[in-house]
Design an enzyme around this catalytic site. Sequence first.
Site, PDB file in Angstrom:
ATOM      1  N   TRP A 102      68.788  30.855  67.429  1.00 39.43           N
ATOM      2  CA  TRP A 102      67.451  30.582  66.944  1.00 39.43           C
ATOM      3  C   TRP A 102      66.687  32.048  66.767  1.00 39.43           C
ATOM      4  O   TRP A 102      66.342  32.438  65.738  1.00 39.43           O
ATOM      5  CB  TRP A 102      66.674  29.588  67.541  1.00 39.43           C
ATOM      6  CG  TRP A 102      67.022  28.302  67.320  1.00 39.43           C
ATOM      7  CD1 TRP A 102      67.603  27.499  68.251  1.00 39.43           C
ATOM      8  CD2 TRP A 102      67.223  27.609  66.162  1.00 39.43           C
ATOM      9  NE1 TRP A 102      67.885  26.086  67.712  1.00 39.43           N
ATOM     10  CE2 TRP A 102      67.642  26.364  66.241  1.00 39.43           C
ATOM     11  CE3 TRP A 102      66.819  27.875  64.834  1.00 39.43           C
ATOM     12  CZ2 TRP A 102      68.102  25.388  65.149  1.00 39.43           C
ATOM     13  CZ3 TRP A 102      67.213  26.885  63.643  1.00 39.43           C
ATOM     14  CH2 TRP A 102      67.677  25.956  63.916  1.00 39.43           C
ATOM     15  N   ASP A 172      58.636  31.330  69.745  1.00 36.11           N
ATOM     16  CA  ASP A 172      59.070  30.298  69.180  1.00 36.11           C
ATOM     17  C   ASP A 172      59.172  29.171  70.312  1.00 36.11           C
ATOM     18  O   ASP A 172      60.426  29.236  70.827  1.00 36.11           O
ATOM     19  CB  ASP A 172      60.315  30.506  68.308  1.00 36.11           C
ATOM     20  CG  ASP A 172      61.168  29.302  67.855  1.00 36.11           C
ATOM     21  OD1 ASP A 172      60.700  28.145  67.957  1.00 36.11           O
ATOM     22  OD2 ASP A 172      62.004  29.260  67.180  1.00 36.11           O
ATOM     23  N   LYS A 196      61.234  18.086  68.837  1.00 34.74           N
ATOM     24  CA  LYS A 196      61.977  18.297  70.092  1.00 34.74           C
ATOM     25  C   LYS A 196      61.286  17.876  70.990  1.00 34.74           C
ATOM     26  O   LYS A 196      61.774  16.925  71.688  1.00 34.74           O
ATOM     27  CB  LYS A 196      62.239  19.828  70.285  1.00 34.74           C
ATOM     28  CG  LYS A 196      62.951  20.692  69.178  1.00 34.74           C
ATOM     29  CD  LYS A 196      63.830  20.217  68.601  1.00 34.74           C
ATOM     30  CE  LYS A 196      64.813  20.970  67.491  1.00 34.74           C
ATOM     31  NZ  LYS A 196      64.606  22.434  67.387  1.00 34.74           N
TER      32      LYS A 196
HETATM   33  C1  LIG Z   1      65.059  23.352  66.216  1.00 34.41           C
HETATM   34  C2  LIG Z   1      64.620  24.755  66.293  1.00 34.41           C
HETATM   35  C3  LIG Z   1      64.262  25.432  65.115  1.00 34.41           C
HETATM   36  C4  LIG Z   1      64.280  24.994  63.976  1.00 34.41           C
HETATM   37  O1  LIG Z   1      63.285  24.045  63.752  1.00 34.41           O
HETATM   38  P1  LIG Z   1      63.004  23.299  62.170  1.00 34.41           P
HETATM   39  O2  LIG Z   1      61.875  22.691  62.500  1.00 34.41           O
HETATM   40  O3  LIG Z   1      64.143  22.555  61.912  1.00 34.41           O
HETATM   41  O4  LIG Z   1      62.869  24.602  61.168  1.00 34.41           O
HETATM   42  C5  LIG Z   1      63.783  26.931  65.549  1.00 34.41           C
HETATM   43  N1  LIG Z   1      63.722  27.489  66.829  1.00 34.41           N
HETATM   44  C6  LIG Z   1      64.091  26.847  67.829  1.00 34.41           C
HETATM   45  C7  LIG Z   1      64.158  27.313  69.108  1.00 34.41           C
HETATM   46  C8  LIG Z   1      64.490  25.217  67.953  1.00 34.41           C
HETATM   47  O5  LIG Z   1      64.631  24.641  68.721  1.00 34.41           O
END
Ligand SMILES: *Cc1c(COP(=O)(O)O)cnc(C)c1O
Length: 360
Positions: A102, A172, A196
């Site tokens: 990511w 993030d 998540k």
């Molecule tokens: C799942 C995830 C993403 C991507 O998320 P989207 O909502 O599909 O854009 C980005 N960063 C992390 C750490 C993730 O777990």
Amino acid sequence: MTRVYNFSAGPAMLPEVVLKKAREEMCDWQGTGMSVMEMSHRGKAFMEIAARAEADFRELLGISDDYRVLFLQGGASAQFSMVPINLLGNRKKADYFNTGQWSKKAIAEARRFCDVNIVASSADEGYCSVPDRAQWQLDPDAAYVHYTPNETIGGVEFAEIPSVGDVTLVADMSSTLLSRPLDINRFGIIYAGAQKNIGPAGLTLVIVRKDLIGEPLADMPVLFDYRTHANNDSMYNTPPTYSWYIAGLVFSWLKELGGLETMARINERKAASLYAAIDGSDFYSNPVNRENRSWMNVPFTLANDALDSIFLQEAAELGLQTLKGHRSVGGMRASIYNAMPEAGVEALVAFMQDFAQRYG
Ligand SMILES: *Cc1c(COP(=O)(O)O)cnc(C)c1O
């Protein structure tokens, strides 16, 4: 009704009480005679739902008035662009940690807008740790420092919030926000896709310090400007109303549970018991540096990968589902977010021990 233990990395499990509450209110939200899905986002009922969700979210994390909370769309992936677009200002460079898949995606997107300085990278050793502080190359002139506190695919977590001096810290937190208490004041921006650990897909939460909301890069789409959303209380265009409502139910559930301290103790126990099962057997292994092991996403491999498909099939038959690892890592991955009950982890551990005895 038969519910399975779903170890998916996302979209992931939601608390059963939340689903039941949503079912109860599905066709008629509190006497309005309509579903939340059918309501105007500008009507009194939805405004109340939205405000309550934000207030509860702020209370859970102790978010001060110095910050705005935005309820957006586009996922964490849209934030990979919005962060540089809105934070670069007159600067031409930004700092990024590269600790997993990511991070890598965030970096690739930032490179469209600026020079990216890699503060530290664990790419060469397969993303199994966070590089030591001594190796970090922070640039004091960077517009901001970006990192991924929990790498969802590799199962790698920063043990601490990195100290980056006076430079704005951006995180993030898609797979870790609300898993434990957090000192929001250390950050300029925190963002997270909801699917998540927060609620349904379609909603992205952004916590942004007010003084960082300003002039974006020139000629950018209006929807990529934080001001658009901040000035319109996240209702410049139609927000993901139902996801916002469900996230609100999740926040109430967390409050009733006792808040994030309580949630953290439960999460710590779940992770400890799963790692103990992995470490206590020669049959299973997890490649991540111990102090960077994730509480939320636990990848592991079997001693003999020819047994992977049997493992997955037998697990699924017992209601332990979506354990297949990410295609880039292989093996298994158990995602054990807030909504995964302790009983789910106990059932997985018991199955793993039994499987190792039969096949090990
Ligand atoms: C799942 C995830 C993403 C991507 O998320 P989207 O909502 O599909 O854009 C980005 N960063 C992390 C750490 C993730 O777990």
